[in-house]
Motif scaffolding. Structure first.
Motif, PDB file in Angstrom:
ATOM      1  N   GLY A   1       0.776  -1.223   0.000  1.00 13.22           N
ATOM      2  CA  GLY A   1       0.000   0.000   0.000  1.00 13.22           C
ATOM      3  C   GLY A   1       0.811   1.278   0.000  1.00 13.22           C
ATOM      4  N   VAL A   2       2.142   1.171   0.018  1.00  7.65           N
ATOM      5  CA  VAL A   2       3.019   2.348   0.043  1.00  7.65           C
ATOM      6  C   VAL A   2       3.602   2.564  -1.346  1.00  7.65           C
ATOM      7  CG1 VAL A   2       5.082   3.382   1.050  1.00  7.65           C
ATOM      8  CG2 VAL A   2       3.562   1.977   2.473  1.00  7.65           C
ATOM      9  N   GLU A   3       3.449   3.761  -1.901  1.00  2.00           N
ATOM     10  CA  GLU A   3       3.993   4.059  -3.216  1.00  2.00           C
ATOM     11  C   GLU A   3       5.521   4.109  -3.160  1.00  2.00           C
ATOM     12  OE1 GLU A   3       2.474   4.394  -6.152  1.00  2.00           O
ATOM     13  OE2 GLU A   3       0.578   3.837  -5.194  1.00  2.00           O
ATOM     14  N   LEU A   4       6.154   3.470  -4.139  1.00  2.98           N
ATOM     15  CA  LEU A   4       7.609   3.484  -4.235  1.00  2.98           C
ATOM     16  C   LEU A   4       8.024   4.528  -5.257  1.00  2.98           C
ATOM     17  CD1 LEU A   4       8.316  -0.379  -4.345  1.00  2.98           C
ATOM     18  CD2 LEU A   4       8.019   1.105  -2.344  1.00  2.98           C
ATOM     19  N   THR A   5       9.123   5.198  -4.987  1.00  4.87           N
ATOM     20  CA  THR A   5       9.656   6.184  -5.923  1.00  4.87           C
ATOM     21  C   THR A   5      11.167   6.016  -6.009  1.00  4.87           C
ATOM     22  OG1 THR A   5       9.887   7.847  -4.175  1.00  4.87           O
ATOM     23  CG2 THR A   5       7.843   7.881  -5.468  1.00  4.87           C
ATOM     24  N   GLY A   6      11.713   6.396  -7.159  1.00  3.24           N
ATOM     25  CA  GLY A   6      13.156   6.359  -7.325  1.00  3.24           C
ATOM     26  C   GLY A   6      13.725   4.968  -7.165  1.00  3.24           C
ATOM     27  N   ARG A   7      14.801   4.861  -6.404  1.00  2.00           N
ATOM     28  CA  ARG A   7      15.465   3.570  -6.188  1.00  2.00           C
ATOM     29  C   ARG A   7      14.907   2.905  -4.934  1.00  2.00           C
ATOM     30  NH1 ARG A   7      19.727   0.978  -3.565  1.00  2.00           N
ATOM     31  NH2 ARG A   7      21.005  -0.370  -4.925  1.00  2.00           N
ATOM     32  N   HIS A   8      14.537   1.636  -5.067  1.00  2.00           N
ATOM     33  CA  HIS A   8      14.040   0.879  -3.913  1.00  2.00           C
ATOM     34  C   HIS A   8      14.718  -0.472  -3.847  1.00  2.00           C
ATOM     35  CE1 HIS A   8      11.307  -0.495  -0.764  1.00  2.00           C
ATOM     36  NE2 HIS A   8      11.256  -1.639  -1.416  1.00  2.00           N
ATOM     37  N   SER A   9      15.276  -0.801  -2.676  1.00  2.00           N
ATOM     38  CA  SER A   9      15.867  -2.119  -2.430  1.00  2.00           C
ATOM     39  C   SER A   9      14.872  -2.959  -1.637  1.00  2.00           C
ATOM     40  CB  SER A   9      17.175  -1.985  -1.641  1.00  2.00           C
ATOM     41  OG  SER A   9      17.669  -3.270  -1.293  1.00  2.00           O
ATOM     42  N   PHE A  10      14.613  -4.168  -2.117  1.00  2.00           N
ATOM     43  CA  PHE A  10      13.646  -5.050  -1.464  1.00  2.00           C
ATOM     44  C   PHE A  10      14.281  -5.860  -0.336  1.00  2.00           C
ATOM     45  CE2 PHE A  10      11.816  -4.108  -5.563  1.00  2.00           C
ATOM     46  CZ  PHE A  10      10.465  -3.928  -5.283  1.00  2.00           C
ATOM     47  N   GLY A  11      15.593  -5.755  -0.168  1.00  2.00           N
ATOM     48  CA  GLY A  11      16.266  -6.485   0.899  1.00  2.00           C
ATOM     49  C   GLY A  11      16.467  -7.949   0.568  1.00  2.00           C
ATOM     50  N   ALA A  12      16.921  -8.679   1.558  1.00  2.00           N
ATOM     51  CA  ALA A  12      17.207 -10.106   1.353  1.00  2.00           C
ATOM     52  C   ALA A  12      15.907 -10.891   1.204  1.00  2.00           C
ATOM     53  CB  ALA A  12      18.019 -10.644   2.525  1.00  2.00           C
ATOM     54  N   ILE A  13      15.896 -11.809   0.264  1.00  2.00           N
ATOM     55  CA  ILE A  13      14.748 -12.690   0.047  1.00  2.00           C
ATOM     56  C   ILE A  13      15.236 -14.132   0.143  1.00  2.00           C
ATOM     57  CG2 ILE A  13      13.022 -13.473  -1.622  1.00  2.00           C
ATOM     58  CD1 ILE A  13      12.791 -10.660  -2.630  1.00  2.00           C
ATOM     59  N   ALA A  14      14.617 -14.910   1.008  1.00  2.00           N
ATOM     60  CA  ALA A  14      15.027 -16.291   1.217  1.00  2.00           C
ATOM     61  C   ALA A  14      14.549 -17.179   0.077  1.00  2.00           C
ATOM     62  CB  ALA A  14      14.462 -16.797   2.549  1.00  2.00           C
ATOM     63  N   GLU A  15      15.167 -18.334  -0.057  1.00  2.00           N
ATOM     64  CA  GLU A  15      14.772 -19.304  -1.080  1.00  2.00           C
ATOM     65  C   GLU A  15      13.306 -19.692  -0.907  1.00  2.00           C
ATOM     66  OE1 GLU A  15      14.904 -21.697  -4.338  1.00  2.00           O
ATOM     67  OE2 GLU A  15      16.434 -20.286  -3.664  1.00  2.00           O
ATOM     68  N   ARG A  16      12.555 -19.734  -2.046  1.00  2.00           N
ATOM     69  CA  ARG A  16      11.127 -20.037  -2.121  1.00  2.00           C
ATOM     70  C   ARG A  16      10.264 -19.010  -1.392  1.00  2.00           C
ATOM     71  NH1 ARG A  16      13.296 -24.980  -2.021  1.00  2.00           N
ATOM     72  NH2 ARG A  16      12.964 -25.377   0.186  1.00  2.00           N
ATOM     73  N   ASP A  17      10.849 -17.830  -1.165  1.00  2.00           N
ATOM     74  CA  ASP A  17      10.091 -16.737  -0.561  1.00  2.00           C
ATOM     75  C   ASP A  17       9.999 -15.610  -1.587  1.00  2.00           C
ATOM     76  OD1 ASP A  17       8.659 -15.344   1.283  1.00  2.00           O
ATOM     77  OD2 ASP A  17      10.271 -15.154   2.760  1.00  2.00           O
ATOM     78  N   GLY A  18       9.257 -14.580  -1.268  1.00  2.00           N
ATOM     79  CA  GLY A  18       9.134 -13.460  -2.186  1.00  2.00           C
ATOM     80  C   GLY A  18       8.168 -12.419  -1.655  1.00  2.00           C
ATOM     81  N   VAL A  19       8.069 -11.314  -2.391  1.00  2.00           N
ATOM     82  CA  VAL A  19       7.129 -10.252  -2.074  1.00  2.00           C
ATOM     83  C   VAL A  19       6.367  -9.903  -3.341  1.00  2.00           C
ATOM     84  CG1 VAL A  19       8.521  -9.313  -0.192  1.00  2.00           C
ATOM     85  CG2 VAL A  19       8.854  -8.444  -2.522  1.00  2.00           C
ATOM     86  N   ASN A  20       5.191  -9.334  -3.163  1.00  2.00           N
ATOM     87  CA  ASN A  20       4.354  -8.928  -4.288  1.00  2.00           C
ATOM     88  C   ASN A  20       4.153  -7.421  -4.246  1.00  2.00           C
ATOM     89  OD1 ASN A  20       3.961 -11.520  -5.338  1.00  2.00           O
ATOM     90  ND2 ASN A  20       2.215 -11.901  -3.999  1.00  2.00           N
ATOM     91  N   ALA A  21       4.638  -6.750  -5.286  1.00  2.00           N
ATOM     92  CA  ALA A  21       4.371  -5.332  -5.465  1.00  2.00           C
ATOM     93  C   ALA A  21       3.200  -5.189  -6.441  1.00  2.00           C
ATOM     94  CB  ALA A  21       5.613  -4.615  -5.987  1.00  2.00           C
ATOM     95  N   ARG A  22       2.661  -3.986  -6.549  1.00  2.00           N
ATOM     96  CA  ARG A  22       1.531  -3.761  -7.450  1.00  2.00           C
ATOM     97  C   ARG A  22       1.850  -2.619  -8.407  1.00  2.00           C
ATOM     98  NH1 ARG A  22      -2.842  -6.950  -6.075  1.00  2.00           N
ATOM     99  NH2 ARG A  22      -3.790  -6.125  -7.983  1.00  2.00           N
TER     100      ARG A  22
END
Length: 278
Positions: free
Chosen positions: A80-101
């Protein structure tokens, strides 16, 4: 396997009704607006920023994880937070992930087989719109098989191939499932399932490549009881995403999970799939 193996405890009418409800729910989930039928690309990230036609931004990886660089006119949000410019998603573990819109689209950022990927999902894909369901075998309760869980001590890491050439997955296997067919014993390596204590079996059988998808099918198994007893309900054997799209990284079964007889239960070959054209 014939119906003369049906346990007296199983009500065939109730069994079929429960199966129909389960499969309808499974089909609904599969065809969801952000499900894998909506995937439009599978992009492997490198240290060199790259743009893709189905996702906003220039994507790359840094020393921590995936990064996106958004132009002033590009929109992407996370939780729900708008991203602008450069964004780092950080460490993501194996078989894990995040969903942006990005508008109606979901942009999956994940790690699969040690690789960081971006996999956009657009609800208006032609493939999803045309999807009419997956054919199945008729639900025969004779394919509910009693099984016994035999734990590994300690659990084993099992390396298997993937639907994407050159990719490998490592799964934790807490044990194996022993069952009988026509009087002969069989053993299947079981991976840890999604629900606590549950198990996942990825397998092929003598129908694979004929009436069922050649590479794999999957079966979720309920957590064994205190004596290790559980049930293999092969009528609930399902296709993994790679049966429908080349944009999937699904695991292949370990060698010991190639069942030598025909499991005429569960889902069959889909009537259509998305293939990558080069």
């Amino acid at each position: 396997m014939t119906t003369d193996t049906i346990s007296p405890a199983i009500d065939p009418t109730g069994f079929v009704s429960d199966w129909e409800d389960w499969h309808a729910a499974h089909e609904t989930q599969r065809a969801a607006a952000d499900g894998f039928l909506a995937i439009t690309g599978l992009h492997f990230l490198t240290t060199e920023p790259e743009r893709f036609g189905d996702a906003p931004g220039a994507w790359s990886v840094d020393e921590v994880g995936p990064v996106v660089e958004l132009a002033a006119d590009e929109q992407l949000s996370l939780d729900g937070v708008e991203l602008t410019g450069r964004h780092s998603f950080g460490a993501i573990a194996e078989r894990d992930g995040v969903n942006a819109r990005a508008g109606d689209a979901v942009i999956e950022i994940a790690r699969r087989g040690g690789e960081l990927i971006v996999r956009p999902r657009h609800p208006d894909t032609q493939f999803r719109a045309a999807y009419s369901g997956t054919p199945t075998y008729l639900p025969n309760p004779g394919w509910r098989v009693e099984a016994r869980f035999l734990p590994f001590d300690p659990p084993r890491d099992v390396t298997v191939g993937a639907a994407v050439e050159g990719l490998q997955h490592v799964y934790s296997a807490p044990g194996e499932l022993e069952f009988a067919h026509d009087g002969a014993p069989y053993h299947l390596t079981a991976f840890s399932g999604h629900a606590p204590g549950s198990l996942l079996v990825v397998f092929t059988d003598a129908t694979s490549g004929l009436t069922t998808y050649a590479a794999n099918r999957a079966l979720t198994v309920a957590a064994p009881d205190a004596e290790g007893r559980t049930t293999l309900d092969f009528t609930r054997a399902v296709n993994l995403p790679c049966a429908y799209t080349d944009y999937a990284t699904c695991p292949l079964p370990p060698a010991e999970n190639r069942i030598p007889f025909a499991v005429e239960a569960g889902e069959k070959i889909p009537v259509a799939r998305v293939a990558v054209t080069l």
